[in-house]
Scaffold this motif. Structure first.
Motif, PDB file in Angstrom:
ATOM      1  N   ARG A  64       4.642 -36.619  75.181  1.00 18.52           N
ATOM      2  CA  ARG A  64       3.341 -37.152  75.613  1.00 18.52           C
ATOM      3  C   ARG A  64       2.347 -37.187  74.453  1.00 18.52           C
ATOM      4  N   TYR A  65       2.261 -36.091  73.704  1.00 17.58           N
ATOM      5  CA  TYR A  65       1.332 -36.046  72.570  1.00 17.58           C
ATOM      6  C   TYR A  65       1.727 -37.058  71.494  1.00 17.58           C
ATOM      7  N   THR A  66       3.025 -37.176  71.262  1.00 15.69           N
ATOM      8  CA  THR A  66       3.501 -38.109  70.234  1.00 15.69           C
ATOM      9  C   THR A  66       3.225 -39.553  70.633  1.00 15.69           C
ATOM     10  N   LEU A  67       3.490 -39.891  71.889  1.00 18.02           N
ATOM     11  CA  LEU A  67       3.299 -41.266  72.356  1.00 18.02           C
ATOM     12  C   LEU A  67       1.831 -41.678  72.291  1.00 18.02           C
ATOM     13  N   PHE A  68       0.967 -40.909  72.933  1.00 15.54           N
ATOM     14  CA  PHE A  68      -0.443 -41.293  72.992  1.00 15.54           C
ATOM     15  C   PHE A  68      -1.140 -41.076  71.654  1.00 15.54           C
ATOM     16  N   GLY A  69      -0.734 -40.039  70.922  1.00 18.56           N
ATOM     17  CA  GLY A  69      -1.319 -39.818  69.597  1.00 18.56           C
ATOM     18  C   GLY A  69      -0.989 -40.949  68.640  1.00 18.56           C
ATOM     19  N   THR A  70       0.232 -41.472  68.724  1.00 18.25           N
ATOM     20  CA  THR A  70       0.627 -42.589  67.863  1.00 18.25           C
ATOM     21  C   THR A  70      -0.119 -43.861  68.250  1.00 18.25           C
ATOM     22  N   LEU A  71      -0.303 -44.090  69.555  1.00 14.28           N
ATOM     23  CA  LEU A  71      -1.055 -45.266  69.994  1.00 14.28           C
ATOM     24  C   LEU A  71      -2.505 -45.205  69.516  1.00 14.28           C
ATOM     25  N   ILE A 120       6.128 -48.948  60.216  1.00 16.97           N
ATOM     26  CA  ILE A 120       5.982 -47.830  59.272  1.00 16.97           C
ATOM     27  C   ILE A 120       4.965 -46.825  59.782  1.00 16.97           C
ATOM     28  N   MET A 121       3.839 -47.316  60.294  1.00 17.13           N
ATOM     29  CA  MET A 121       2.807 -46.423  60.822  1.00 17.13           C
ATOM     30  C   MET A 121       3.314 -45.655  62.045  1.00 17.13           C
ATOM     31  N   VAL A 122       4.066 -46.334  62.906  1.00 19.83           N
ATOM     32  CA  VAL A 122       4.649 -45.659  64.067  1.00 19.83           C
ATOM     33  C   VAL A 122       5.544 -44.521  63.609  1.00 19.83           C
ATOM     34  N   LEU A 123       6.368 -44.781  62.605  1.00 23.05           N
ATOM     35  CA  LEU A 123       7.273 -43.755  62.091  1.00 23.05           C
ATOM     36  C   LEU A 123       6.498 -42.583  61.518  1.00 23.05           C
ATOM     37  N   TYR A 124       5.550 -42.849  60.644  1.00 24.71           N
ATOM     38  CA  TYR A 124       4.813 -41.778  59.987  1.00 24.71           C
ATOM     39  C   TYR A 124       4.020 -40.930  60.989  1.00 24.71           C
ATOM     40  N   TYR A 125       3.283 -41.594  61.869  1.00 24.80           N
ATOM     41  CA  TYR A 125       2.448 -40.848  62.821  1.00 24.80           C
ATOM     42  C   TYR A 125       3.298 -40.115  63.860  1.00 24.80           C
ATOM     43  N   LYS A 159      15.002 -48.081  57.266  1.00 22.16           N
ATOM     44  CA  LYS A 159      14.630 -49.222  56.427  1.00 22.16           C
ATOM     45  C   LYS A 159      13.120 -49.382  56.359  1.00 22.16           C
ATOM     46  N   TYR A 160      12.439 -49.071  57.459  1.00 21.14           N
ATOM     47  CA  TYR A 160      10.979 -49.147  57.454  1.00 21.14           C
ATOM     48  C   TYR A 160      10.373 -48.022  56.629  1.00 21.14           C
ATOM     49  N   PHE A 161      11.026 -46.867  56.642  1.00 21.01           N
ATOM     50  CA  PHE A 161      10.557 -45.749  55.820  1.00 21.01           C
ATOM     51  C   PHE A 161      10.612 -46.116  54.347  1.00 21.01           C
ATOM     52  N   VAL A 162      11.722 -46.710  53.918  1.00 20.40           N
ATOM     53  CA  VAL A 162      11.853 -47.136  52.522  1.00 20.40           C
ATOM     54  C   VAL A 162      10.816 -48.199  52.196  1.00 20.40           C
ATOM     55  N   LYS A 163      10.599 -49.143  53.118  1.00 23.13           N
ATOM     56  CA  LYS A 163       9.614 -50.190  52.887  1.00 23.13           C
ATOM     57  C   LYS A 163       8.217 -49.601  52.755  1.00 23.13           C
ATOM     58  N   GLY A 164       7.931 -48.562  53.535  1.00 22.18           N
ATOM     59  CA  GLY A 164       6.625 -47.926  53.438  1.00 22.18           C
ATOM     60  C   GLY A 164       6.410 -47.250  52.118  1.00 22.18           C
ATOM     61  N   VAL A 165       7.454 -46.641  51.570  1.00 23.03           N
ATOM     62  CA  VAL A 165       7.349 -46.014  50.261  1.00 23.03           C
ATOM     63  C   VAL A 165       7.102 -47.053  49.171  1.00 23.03           C
ATOM     64  N   MET A 166       7.668 -48.254  49.331  1.00 25.01           N
ATOM     65  CA  MET A 166       7.577 -49.300  48.314  1.00 25.01           C
ATOM     66  C   MET A 166       6.302 -50.104  48.384  1.00 25.01           C
ATOM     67  N   ILE A 167       5.513 -49.955  49.472  1.00 29.14           N
ATOM     68  CA  ILE A 167       4.292 -50.751  49.601  1.00 29.14           C
ATOM     69  C   ILE A 167       3.333 -50.418  48.464  1.00 29.14           C
ATOM     70  N   GLY A 168       2.881 -51.432  47.789  1.00 30.58           N
ATOM     71  CA  GLY A 168       1.937 -51.222  46.705  1.00 30.58           C
ATOM     72  C   GLY A 168       2.563 -50.955  45.368  1.00 30.58           C
ATOM     73  N   SER A 169       3.885 -50.760  45.318  1.00 27.07           N
ATOM     74  CA  SER A 169       4.538 -50.447  44.046  1.00 27.07           C
ATOM     75  C   SER A 169       4.764 -51.697  43.216  1.00 27.07           C
TER      76      SER A 169
END
Length: 297
Positions: free
Chosen positions: A82-89, A201-206, A284-294
């Motif tokens: 519950r905390y993960t779902l609503f906190g991520t939203l 990426i944001m969903v994964l991180y949060y 794959k999204y995690f890797v893409k998030g690391v590469m953003i801005g590089s």
């Protein structure tokens, strides 16, 4: 392999060193995880004596039976989901629009806002002032405090801003305005559909951050029914390690210690299993998030 044979000696040596280094680093990362898995189902005596190295020995499921027989586990799973779902939203609702707004060169004062946000990465009000604010807002001992706290990250905001700067040119907005889109319509009909990668990426991180969080619950929540999974597992582990002072029988004391050693590794698996199962699908999204801005241009 055919191309490898055609290489000169120096290239072969270099590639061999690279491959060996990668293999060793991979083993160094994966072995601790593998050890936790096999230790959680092995005899605690064999684990303590160092006889469990590559494969489980004296397989036993007592640790998992002890952990999963506690009804609080299922309450903890429910609370954490519950905390993960609503906190991520909440986090997406705050981070994605803010990142897009700060990426637009026509936003007035964006430089000042960005500097103020970056300052918060290095300086904070501290634990006591934060607690006083949370208490003043009557959020202590409520599920809302665990959904709100940790739902905004300046680092993630910078990732979003960088993504929008490099992906959505200002000309795209101008073309949409010519077609009759206002700012809100452009954001919902153009920006959001083109931003699926950064949203994932944001969903994964949060989500991972909320799932692993326990400190906020430890500070702001006293009601056991609101405890997330991590805090409940911590209590189970502490309970399993504590020895009843009224027990003087050496065999009973040794049995309690054996239970503690058994559940120690099982607790890690129970808390990490959902994330480990989902990670291969979002890697794959995690890797893409690391590469953003590089890479720019």
């Amino acid at each position: 392999m055919k191309n490898f044979k055609r290489l000169c000696l120096s290239d072969k040596v270099f590639l061999t060193i690279v491959y060996v280094s990668v293999i060793l680093l991979t083993l160094a990362v994966l072995y601790p995880l593998w050890f936790v898995i096999i230790a959680s189902v092995s005899s605690p005596e064999l684990v303590a004596s160092g006889k469990v190295l590559l494969f489980p020995k004296g397989v036993t499921w007592e640790g998992y039976r002890y952990i999963l027989s506690d009804r609080r586990i299922w309450t903890g799973y429910y609370n954490t989901i519950r905390y993960t779902l609503f906190g991520t939203l909440i986090a997406l609702f705050l981070t994605i629009p803010a990142g897009y707004a700060l990426s637009r060169p026509d936003m007035a004062g964006r430089g000042v806002v960005m500097k103020l946000l970056i300052i918060t990465k290095y300086f904070s009000g501290g634990l006591i002032p934060t607690y006083l604010i949370v208490k003043g807002l009557h959020l202590t001992d409520t599920p809302y405090v665990l959904m709100i706290l940790g739902s905004f990250s300046v680092f993630n905001l910078i990732l979003c801003r960088t993504f929008f700067v490099n992906t959505l040119p200002l000309e795209l907005q101008e073309a949409a305005e010519i077609d009759g889109c206002n700012m809100f319509q452009y954001f919902m009909r153009v920006v959001i559909p083109l931003s699926k990668a950064i949203i994932a990426i944001m969903v994964l991180y949060y989500a991972v951050g909320h799932w692993n969080s326990f400190f906020n619950a430890l500070i702001y929540v006293n009601n056991n029914k609101l405890y997330p999974l991590q805090l409940i597992l911590r209590d189970i582990l502490i309970t399993g390690q504590s020895v009843d002072p009224s027990v003087t029988d050496p065999e009973s004391i040794e049995l309690m210690k054996e239970i503690a050693r058994t559940i120690k590794y099982g607790v890690i698996i129970v808390s990490s299993l959902p994330v480990l199962v989902l990670y291969p699908f979002v890697q794959k999204y995690f890797v893409k998030g690391v590469m953003i801005g590089s890479v720019k241009g």
